[in-house]
Structures are given as structure tokens and as C-alpha cells.
Write a protein that holds these residues in place. Structure first.
Motif, short mmCIF file in Angstrom:
data_model
loop_
_atom_site.label_atom_id
_atom_site.label_comp_id
_atom_site.label_asym_id
_atom_site.label_seq_id
_atom_site.Cartn_x
_atom_site.Cartn_y
_atom_site.Cartn_z
N TRP A 185 18.29 14.80 -5.24
CA TRP A 185 19.37 13.81 -4.21
C TRP A 185 20.07 12.94 -5.26
O TRP A 185 21.26 12.92 -5.00
CB TRP A 185 18.50 13.23 -3.36
N LEU A 186 19.32 12.39 -5.96
CA LEU A 186 19.98 11.33 -6.94
C LEU A 186 21.01 11.92 -8.04
O LEU A 186 22.32 11.42 -8.22
CB LEU A 186 18.90 10.47 -7.72
N TRP B 278 12.37 5.02 -1.44
CA TRP B 278 12.97 5.75 -0.05
C TRP B 278 12.01 7.12 0.43
O TRP B 278 12.00 7.19 1.51
CB TRP B 278 14.30 5.78 -0.48
N ALA B 279 11.85 7.85 -0.59
CA ALA B 279 11.22 9.08 -0.53
C ALA B 279 9.93 8.62 0.29
O ALA B 279 9.41 9.63 1.04
CB ALA B 279 11.17 9.87 -1.52
N LEU B 280 9.21 8.01 -0.28
CA LEU B 280 7.75 7.40 0.07
C LEU B 280 7.71 7.19 1.62
O LEU B 280 6.84 7.29 2.40
CB LEU B 280 7.15 6.57 -0.70
N TRP B 281 8.66 6.25 1.88
CA TRP B 281 8.81 5.74 3.24
C TRP B 281 9.32 7.04 4.29
O TRP B 281 8.72 7.15 5.41
CB TRP B 281 9.87 4.58 3.34
N HIS C 204 0.91 -1.17 -0.11
CA HIS C 204 0.08 -0.15 0.02
C HIS C 204 0.75 1.16 -0.27
O HIS C 204 0.59 2.21 -0.89
CB HIS C 204 -0.71 0.16 1.07
N ILE C 205 1.66 1.38 0.93
CA ILE C 205 2.61 2.50 1.14
C ILE C 205 3.43 2.86 -0.33
O ILE C 205 3.39 4.03 -0.70
CB ILE C 205 3.86 2.40 2.12
N PHE C 206 3.98 1.85 -1.01
CA PHE C 206 4.84 1.87 -2.17
C PHE C 206 4.06 2.13 -3.53
O PHE C 206 4.74 2.51 -4.56
CB PHE C 206 6.08 0.99 -2.08
N ASP D 48 6.60 17.60 -5.19
CA ASP D 48 7.65 17.70 -3.97
C ASP D 48 8.62 16.41 -3.88
O ASP D 48 9.45 16.50 -3.90
CB ASP D 48 7.26 18.22 -2.80
N ILE D 49 7.79 15.27 -3.64
CA ILE D 49 8.43 13.89 -3.40
C ILE D 49 9.44 13.70 -4.94
O ILE D 49 10.64 13.20 -4.75
CB ILE D 49 7.50 12.90 -3.14
#
Length: 410
Positions: A225-226, A197-200, A144-146, A217-218
């Protein structure tokens, strides 16, 4: 230099010196857990002093995983600081716990439960709600999160991913990740990892701080960053910095050189002094070793080494000489006109008064790599606790480092 000695013990444990140190100081544990012990030698004290430097630069290579602590050791190259944070209520301790020993593959059933989503925490005693922090969904798991949360779907359905067709209702996250690793281009897959990683991180910010980013924004922050990481990695590869090791050299003006050094360890009240005198062609002339007692700092011992070196020069009636010390602070303090306000001003005053009588003598700084012979002599004085002076004849205890100095390329 001290870290290199520790590395030799680690990389060649069957060598004679490694077996001697293990039998004497850590017979029942690993080098990393070894303690100072009773009546340790100066060499062992020095190796333990350099162990933090060695520990900061080494990393485990995973074999069977029995000796690697999951949470404390450095074994994951892609993880910040090479380590991961230990979640509560876990019995996993060593990397072997994460490996299927028979199949010699990772045990995915154990690994996948390490991410503390609410669904995972239900199996570890969590009794709260399982609602998503970012949307009305009532069950928060990895998929769900990702993949299923509206924020994640908005990002993954847009370029450069275009993964809307793969975001199925009954999605298995591990299989989905393996599929993307195979199908996506390397560049796109790197971006996907940054997005996950940003979603977490976004989910945790919502949990702890009550604030969350928009999908736009994410994406912008993750890709920035990458890009910075890639640029830093490219710059480091394109411009390798090769540090040239400085070595001892005779004085270009053919003056004699006296190299001095002091040995001292914290929480000790003794030290060792050592020095070697060579002529303008680099030929050996004399050495001295002397233990000292009731000292309280490395700086005091370094000053006493210079003072003792003066005694040798006076006894040999040497008038024009360069005295080299590898303690920059000491050489600057001796030059300081307000030395009376500095610690150990009495010793500095004695040295300066002697310099007045010997105007042909110069005191200057030299790095440790240019002071190897004096360092060896000072270490011997610290360990053996006796005074000695050699004139014209080279003592065997420094023959190897003295020859190394003379054989360095010019």
C-alpha cells in the motif's frame, strides 16, 4: 465558476459583496451553514448550488480551533477524507477542545484517549473484559496493540525497524513514538506508520470478522500500500496536468455567432433565456433576454433559448450563423433523427423545421467558459423578469464579460 464565487466570500469576508451576502442570507451563522432563505436572488441560489463542489475541495487551516468541528470538518491532511470517526461517549466537539490554550500545544491527555482500545473504553462506561483479541494478554491498551503483542513484536524486531531494544515492558507509547520520529529515517518512519495502521486494522478485523493476518501478511500488505501511494504521488508530481481554459473565439470562416443560454433552478417553474450575436470579427451586434414561465427542467429552458435565438436571427435577416449552446445534450438531441422519442420533441421539431429554411445555420456545443455573455444575460432574465433586446448598442450589464471575451489571448 459558482464555486469560485463561494470561495471569494470565504477568502475575503470583508469585501463588499461578502458583507452584503452575509447580512442578507447568513447573519447569525457561517457560510457553510447558510440556507436558501426567503426570496433568494439567482446569484445566491447559484452560489449554494456550487457550495458542495467547494466543500469537497477545501480544508481548514488550524488556528485557535474554535470554529473547526473535530468530526465533521476537513482538517487532518493525513487522514482519509481528512476526517476522523467520532467515538461514542465523547464530549469533544471542536478542535479547540484538543488544544492547551495557555501553552498553545496539543492536549495529549485528551488526544491519546481517542483510540477506542479496551483500556480507553473502561473510562467511558465499558464493563467487558480487557483481554487482547490476538494473544493471551489480559490488558489491551495502545502500547500492547502496537508494541507488546507478539504480532507487533515480531514485525518491529525485524528489519527494517530492528526496534527490539526499545520494546520495554513499561513502555510509554507516546514517548516511544516521539523517539522513533526522531531516530528513524524518513523512509523507515513512513513504513512504521503504515505498520501501526495495519496492526489496528488487523485488531478490528479480528473483533468484527473473527479473522486476523499473520505478521508476514501484515508487512507485505502494508508495504505494498505504501509503495502504491508513493508511486501515485510521484506520478502526480512528475506529470502535472495543466487544463487550458477554452474561451470564446470568432468563427474561422467569418460567420456570425449567436451564443445562447438558459437559467433554471430545481423546484422552480420559471427560467431565463439570454443570447448575444456577434459578427465574424467578434464585434457586438445584438442581445436578448427573456423570462419564461411554466418550465420544468434545464433542458427545456436551453431548447427555448435556441428557439428564441432563431427569432432574433429572423428579425435581423441573418442567413449564415453558428448557434452555440453550452448544453451538449440539447445539441445532440437536435441532431438525433429519432427526436420524436425524446422529451420536448415539439420544441425540437420547431427548431429543426426552422433549420430547413435556413441551411446556412449550424447548431453546436460550446463549453460554459465560451458562453459567459449568454450566461450573464440568462441570469439577468431569471432575476429581473423582463424581456429586452439591444441592437448594435452594448448594454452595460454585460460590458465586462464582453470585453473579457474580446481580450482573451489567441
Amino acid at each position: 465558476m459558482l464555486a469560485k464565487q463561494g470561495w471569494r466570500i470565504l477568502s475575503n469576508p470583508v469585501s463588499l459583496i461578502a458583507r452584503l451576502f452575509k447580512a442578507r442570507y447568513f447573519p447569525a451563522c457561517f457560510f457553510w451553514e447558510a440556507e436558501l432563505g426567503d426570496a433568494p436572488s439567482f446569484s445566491w441560489r447559484s452560489i449554494l448550488q456550487g457550495r458542495p463542489v467547494l466543500k469537497a475541495g477545501v480544508q481548514w487551516h488550524v488556528g485557535d480551533g474554535n470554529n473547526i468541528n473535530i468530526w465533521c470538518d476537513k482538517w487532518i491532511p493525513s487522514c482519509p477524507q481528512y476526517r476522523i470517526q467520532k467515538p461514542p461517549n465523547t464530549n469533544l466537539e471542536v478542535v479547540a477542545d484538543l488544544i492547551d490554550a495557555r501553552a498553545r500545544v496539543w492536549n495529549t491527555l485528551k488526544i491519546r484517549d481517542l483510540l477506542p482500545t479496551k483500556a480507553t473504553l473502561l473510562h467511558k462506561g465499558y464493563t467487558g473484559d480487557t483481554d487482547c483479541l490476538l494473544c493471551p494478554a489480559t490488558f489491551e491498551d495502545r502500547a500492547h496493540i502496537f508494541c507488546k503483542c507478539p504480532t507487533a513484536q515480531t514485525i518491529l524486531s525485524a528489519p527494517p525497524f530492528n526496534l527490539q531494544a526499545s520494546l520495554l515492558p513499561r513502555l510509554n507509547f507516546i514517548e516511544w513514538m516521539l523517539e522513533q520520529a526522531i531516530n528513524l529515517k524518513h523512509d523507515t518512519f513512513e513504513k512504521l506508520l503504515m505498520i501501526l495502521w495495519a496492526l489496528w486494522k488487523n485488531r478490528n478485523n479480528k473483533f468484527w470478522d473473527g479473522c486476523a493476518q499473520t505478521s508476514t501478511d501484515i508487512v507485505f500488505s502494508s508495504f505494498s500500500w505504501l509503495d502504491e501511494f508513493r508511486k501515485a504521488r510521484h506520478d502526480a508530481a512528475a506529470k502535472p496536468v495543466k487544463m487550458q481554459k477554452k474561451t470564446w473565439k470568432p468563427d474561422p470562416e467569418k460567420r456570425w455567432k449567436l451564443n445562447v443560454d438558459g437559467s433554471f433552478l430545481p423546484n422552480q417553474t420559471k427560467g431565463g433565456l439570454g443570447g448575444v450575436l456577434r459578427d465574424g470579427d467578434g464585434c457586438f451586434k445584438a442581445t436578448f433576454t427573456q423570462p419564461v414561465h411554466h418550465v420544468d427542467s434545464a433542458k427545456q429552458v436551453e431548447l427555448l433559448a435556441i428557439k428564441e435565438g432563431w427569432q432574433l436571427l429572423q428579425s435581423l435577416k441573418v442567413q449564415s450563423v453558428v448557434i452555440e449552446s453550452n448544453c451538449l445534450e440539447v445539441t445532440l438531441d437536435i441532431e438525433n433523427q429519432r427526436y420524436d422519442l425524446i422529451d420536448y420533441s415539439a420544441i425540437i421539431d420547431d427548431i429543426r423545421m426552422t433549420m430547413v429554411c435556413f441551411p446556412g445555420v449550424q447548431i453546436c456545443f460550446a463549453p460554459r467558459t465560451c458562453n459567459a455573455v449568454a450566461y450573464r444575460l440568462a441570469s439577468i432574465a431569471f432575476d429581473d423578469n423582463y424581456t429586452s433586446v439591444w441592437i448594435d448598442k452594448v448594454p452595460e450589464c454585460i460590458l465586462d464579460v464582453l470585453q473579457s471575451d474580446c481580450n482573451q489571448p489567441t
